[in-house]
Design a protein around this motif. Structure first.
Motif, PDB file in Angstrom:
ATOM      1  N   LYS A  16       0.827  -1.216   0.000  1.00  0.00           N
ATOM      2  CA  LYS A  16       0.000   0.000   0.000  1.00  0.00           C
ATOM      3  C   LYS A  16       0.855   1.258   0.000  1.00  0.00           C
ATOM      4  CE  LYS A  16      -2.157  -1.229   3.751  1.00  0.00           C
ATOM      5  NZ  LYS A  16      -1.699  -2.624   3.773  1.00  0.00           N
ATOM      6  N   THR A  17       1.842   1.309   0.903  1.00  0.00           N
ATOM      7  CA  THR A  17       2.648   2.519   1.020  1.00  0.00           C
ATOM      8  C   THR A  17       3.515   2.709  -0.224  1.00  0.00           C
ATOM      9  OG1 THR A  17       2.603   2.356   3.417  1.00  0.00           O
ATOM     10  CG2 THR A  17       4.335   3.719   2.465  1.00  0.00           C
ATOM     11  N   THR A  18       4.110   1.630  -0.697  1.00  0.00           N
ATOM     12  CA  THR A  18       4.884   1.671  -1.944  1.00  0.00           C
ATOM     13  C   THR A  18       4.013   2.221  -3.081  1.00  0.00           C
ATOM     14  OG1 THR A  18       6.077  -0.298  -1.199  1.00  0.00           O
ATOM     15  CG2 THR A  18       6.221   0.229  -3.544  1.00  0.00           C
ATOM     16  N   PHE A  39      -2.139   7.637   6.786  1.00  0.00           N
ATOM     17  CA  PHE A  39      -3.153   7.382   7.818  1.00  0.00           C
ATOM     18  C   PHE A  39      -2.675   6.357   8.847  1.00  0.00           C
ATOM     19  CE2 PHE A  39      -7.383   9.267   7.033  1.00  0.00           C
ATOM     20  CZ  PHE A  39      -7.127   9.921   5.839  1.00  0.00           C
ATOM     21  N   ASP A  40      -1.452   5.871   8.709  1.00  0.00           N
ATOM     22  CA  ASP A  40      -0.989   4.796   9.590  1.00  0.00           C
ATOM     23  C   ASP A  40      -0.451   5.374  10.905  1.00  0.00           C
ATOM     24  OD1 ASP A  40      -0.430   2.256  10.442  1.00  0.00           O
ATOM     25  OD2 ASP A  40       0.632   1.673   8.623  1.00  0.00           O
ATOM     26  N   VAL A  41      -1.374   5.745  11.793  1.00  0.00           N
ATOM     27  CA  VAL A  41      -1.004   6.375  13.054  1.00  0.00           C
ATOM     28  C   VAL A  41      -0.161   5.418  13.900  1.00  0.00           C
ATOM     29  CG1 VAL A  41      -1.906   7.280  15.240  1.00  0.00           C
ATOM     30  CG2 VAL A  41      -3.019   7.864  13.076  1.00  0.00           C
ATOM     31  N   CYS A 118      -4.864   8.751  -0.071  1.00  0.00           N
ATOM     32  CA  CYS A 118      -4.861   8.329   1.336  1.00  0.00           C
ATOM     33  C   CYS A 118      -4.216   6.949   1.459  1.00  0.00           C
ATOM     34  CB  CYS A 118      -6.283   8.271   1.872  1.00  0.00           C
ATOM     35  SG  CYS A 118      -7.194   9.819   1.688  1.00  0.00           S
ATOM     36  N   ASP A 119      -3.075   6.877   2.129  1.00  0.00           N
ATOM     37  CA  ASP A 119      -2.364   5.615   2.351  1.00  0.00           C
ATOM     38  C   ASP A 119      -2.936   4.967   3.614  1.00  0.00           C
ATOM     39  OD1 ASP A 119      -0.562   3.532   2.503  1.00  0.00           O
ATOM     40  OD2 ASP A 119       1.101   4.773   3.228  1.00  0.00           O
ATOM     41  N   SER A 120      -3.719   3.909   3.426  1.00  0.00           N
ATOM     42  CA  SER A 120      -4.437   3.290   4.544  1.00  0.00           C
ATOM     43  C   SER A 120      -3.535   2.391   5.390  1.00  0.00           C
ATOM     44  CB  SER A 120      -5.593   2.446   3.997  1.00  0.00           C
ATOM     45  OG  SER A 120      -6.250   1.756   5.041  1.00  0.00           O
TER      46      SER A 120
END
Ligand code: ADP
Ligand code: MG
Lengths: 271, 84
Positions: A16-18, A39-41, A118-120
């Protein structure tokens, strides 16, 4: 009209982040003012992949809590003028993001950007829900592997029932399948699910197939989104995917086994 | 079927096609579950209590499923009674 795009999957570690970094950068390269939001708190990583980790001063949660303005928190990319990153907070407080707070920030971003990517985070809990809630389009990142495909299907169910568009009875979120870490050799041997298999099971439009590639690790080591490595297979596959996202018809590449060069055949080894 | 025969038979099929078959089944099943009406679990509990007045059965011996068929739905009730 601004477009909110969520990159999601259910399962963790699928890319996802890639993909968020590559696609966001690709949109900016094509002239669209874009912001990528992490969004990865608690597990901030987009900053590393984008190579801006040392320039994070304020984050998403600071903006929600009015501890910083949005323009203070947005990090401008060093390579592209029209590309920005909003970093996730490293707090361990799971409730740092609220629906109301996220809604307010997304609304403000929509005033200033063409694309909000939005990177979930992984999972189907609060963080993943907040990342997809305001989306207009969704990119479902899936690996050709049973648990990833199943989780993607769960996520599709949630997009169709628990998003703002679904709750308001609006036109549903437009869904795209991005198949990543694809290994044509193993597919040919019958060891890995093929593109058609995954397409048939999930029944959504195929945005692209990103091959398993050494270029991805190399790019992340350097803090350069892999799409900027124009020589690489993964970079080119992401580039085609961005073109398709923008409505261009592009043939799919990298689906077949690479023909080995003479020397490689002679000495073996993988590229 | 012995465990050996089980693996021998599976070997004929490659592992990717086994994966595909398994996914098709589980995904279809889970899609069905999530599109079921919210009252179904409660209905199942209520039915369980009524039947228990007459026959001692366990929770997993009763299955309630709603199947959509065109313009009507069929409520399927499956109760396994204990051995007599
Ligand atoms: N196409 C690919 N080829 C090889 N490795 C990949 C590919 N895509 C992702 N990876 C690797 O997989 C790992 C997880 O990727 P990441 O984008 O962080 O996933 P997520 O955000 O879904 O958790 C990283 O180590 C990344 O380098
Ligand atoms: Mg991630």
């Amino acid at each position: 009209m601004a477009n909110v795009l969520v990159v999601t999957s259910g399962k963790g570690g699928v890319g996802k982040t890639t993909s968020s970094a590559a696609i966001g950068t690709g949109l900016a390269l094509r002239g669209h003012k874009t912001v990528i939001v992490d969004f990865d708190v608690g597990l901030r990583n987009l900053d590393l992949i984008m190579g801006c980790e040392r320039r994070v001063v304020y984050d998403f949660v600071n903006v929600i809590n009015n501890e910083a303005t949005l323009s203070q928190a947005l990090i401008k990319d060093k390579r592209l003028d029209n590309l920005y990153v909003l970093a996730a907070s490293q707090t361990r407080d799971k409730d740092a993001l609220t629906l109301e707070g996220v809604g307010k920030v997304i609304e403000e971003l929509k005033q200033n950007f063409e694309y909000v990517v939005c990177d979930s985070p992984a999972g189907i809990e609060k963080g993943a829900h907040l990342a997809m809630y305001f989306a207009d389009e969704a990119i479902i990142v899936t690996n050709p592997e049973v648990s990833s495909v199943r989780d993607s299907d769960r996520m599709l169910g949630l997009l169709a029932s628990k998003s703002r568009r679904a709750e308001n009875g609006e036109e549903p979120i437009k869904e795209h399948l991005l198949l990543t870490r694809y290994n044509p050799e193993r597919v040919t041997k019958g060891e890995m699910l093929g593109v058609e298999d995954v397409e048939e099971i999930l029944a959504i439009r195929l945005l692209g197939v990103i091959p398993e590639s050494q270029a991805v690790l190399k790019a992340s080591n350097q803090g350069v989104p892999v799409i900027l490595d124009e020589q690489s297979d993964a970079g080119q596959a992401y580039s085609d995917s961005v073109d398709r996202l923008l409505g261009k018809e592009m043939p799919h590449r990298f689906l077949d086994v690479k023909k080995k060069g003479f020397l490689q055949r002679l000495f073996g080894g993988s590229e | 079927m012995s465990l050996f025969a089980f693996f021998r038979d599976r070997k004929k099929q490659n592992s990717a096609s086994i994966a595909k078959e398994r996914l098709q089944i589980i995904v279809a099943h889970e899609r069905g579950l999530h599109s079921q009406p919210d009252y179904l679990p409660q209905l199942q509990k209520d039915l369980l209590e009524v039947i228990r007045k007459y026959v001692p059965i366990e929770q997993d011996q009763i299955q309630v499923e709603l199947e959509n068929q065109g313009n009507c739905s069929i409520l399927e009730l499956n109760i396994t009674l204990p051995d007599r």
